[in-house]
Scaffold this motif. Structure first.
Motif, mmCIF file in Angstrom:
data_model
loop_
_atom_site.group_PDB
_atom_site.id
_atom_site.type_symbol
_atom_site.label_atom_id
_atom_site.label_comp_id
_atom_site.label_asym_id
_atom_site.label_seq_id
_atom_site.Cartn_x
_atom_site.Cartn_y
_atom_site.Cartn_z
ATOM 1 N N UNK A 163 46.718 27.347 36.758
ATOM 2 C CA UNK A 163 45.274 27.457 36.943
ATOM 3 C C UNK A 163 44.828 28.879 36.637
ATOM 4 N N UNK A 164 43.774 28.984 35.832
ATOM 5 C CA UNK A 164 43.207 30.290 35.494
ATOM 6 C C UNK A 164 41.825 30.415 36.113
ATOM 7 N N UNK A 165 41.469 31.638 36.446
ATOM 8 C CA UNK A 165 40.153 31.895 37.037
ATOM 9 C C UNK A 165 39.617 33.222 36.520
ATOM 10 N N UNK A 166 38.316 33.291 36.349
ATOM 11 C CA UNK A 166 37.617 34.531 36.012
ATOM 12 C C UNK A 166 36.561 34.725 37.083
ATOM 13 N N UNK A 167 36.503 35.918 37.649
ATOM 14 C CA UNK A 167 35.584 36.138 38.765
ATOM 15 C C UNK A 167 35.315 37.621 38.952
ATOM 16 N N UNK A 168 34.327 37.882 39.753
ATOM 17 C CA UNK A 168 34.015 39.237 40.181
ATOM 18 C C UNK A 168 33.117 39.994 39.224
ATOM 19 N N UNK A 169 32.433 40.936 39.814
ATOM 20 C CA UNK A 169 31.627 41.906 39.073
ATOM 21 C C UNK A 169 31.465 43.093 40.006
ATOM 22 N N UNK A 170 31.961 44.246 39.571
ATOM 23 C CA UNK A 170 31.888 45.428 40.409
ATOM 24 C C UNK A 170 31.430 46.605 39.563
ATOM 25 N N UNK A 171 30.294 47.178 39.924
ATOM 26 C CA UNK A 171 29.747 48.322 39.205
ATOM 27 C C UNK A 171 30.247 49.606 39.873
ATOM 28 N N UNK A 172 30.938 50.407 39.106
ATOM 29 C CA UNK A 172 31.556 51.643 39.604
ATOM 30 C C UNK A 172 30.526 52.766 39.564
ATOM 31 N N UNK A 173 30.301 53.392 40.706
ATOM 32 C CA UNK A 173 29.334 54.490 40.763
ATOM 33 C C UNK A 173 30.048 55.835 40.932
#
Length: 149
Positions: A11-21
């Motif tokens: 099973x493959x998954x794509x997830x997340x979004x994190x903006x680096x400050x």
């Protein structure tokens, strides 16, 4: 609720979004990895990084945040983790980058000694906004088995 028995190898998954400050990079480094190239623009410019970069441990912490948000959203019967294998920082992470994750489930292993749990082994890669891999690791998660009726 997803239990160990529901997990399928491959099973493959794509997830997340994190903006680096920048603020977060400097704050983390000041507390946990106070090397000049994580704290100071001039010092960082003189290194192979070329500019201020996030600590690798900060990249791990941002990855953990995305992992937990994903697992919580999918309602996994997670029980923590005994650790990880093969952690590699592949490319620097800079303020302004946006990170995301992709994973592939490699192994599902019921516990021999504790029938109420087992482990899942995944290869996880974190990418920046240019689809360049910045971190790769093999994560191990503990997971509950389906309760017996």
């Amino acid at each position: 609720m997803k239990y160990l028995e529901d997990m399928v190898v491959g099973t493959k998954a794509a997830f997340g979004r994190y903006e680096v400050t920048r603020e977060e990079v400097v704050d983390f480094a000041a507390k946990y990895d106070p090397q000049p190239f994580h704290l100071d623009d001039e010092a960082a410019a003189k290194t192979h990084f070329g500019r201020l970069s996030a600590s690798g441990w900060h990249t791990c912490a941002m990855t953990m945040r995305m992992l937990v948000e994903n697992l919580t959203g999918e309602n996994h019967a997670g029980l923590g983790s005994p650790g990880l294998d093969g952690l590699r920082w592949l490319k620097p992470v800079y303020p302004g980058d946006t990170l995301r994750c992709e994973s592939e489930l490699k192994e599902v292993r019921p516990s021999r000694s504790r029938p109420e749990m087992g482990s899942i082994h995944s290869e996880l890669t974190v990418f920046n906004q240019h689809d360049e891999p910045v971190l790769r690791m093999n994560s191990i998660g503990l997971m509950a088995t389906r309760p017996k009726e």
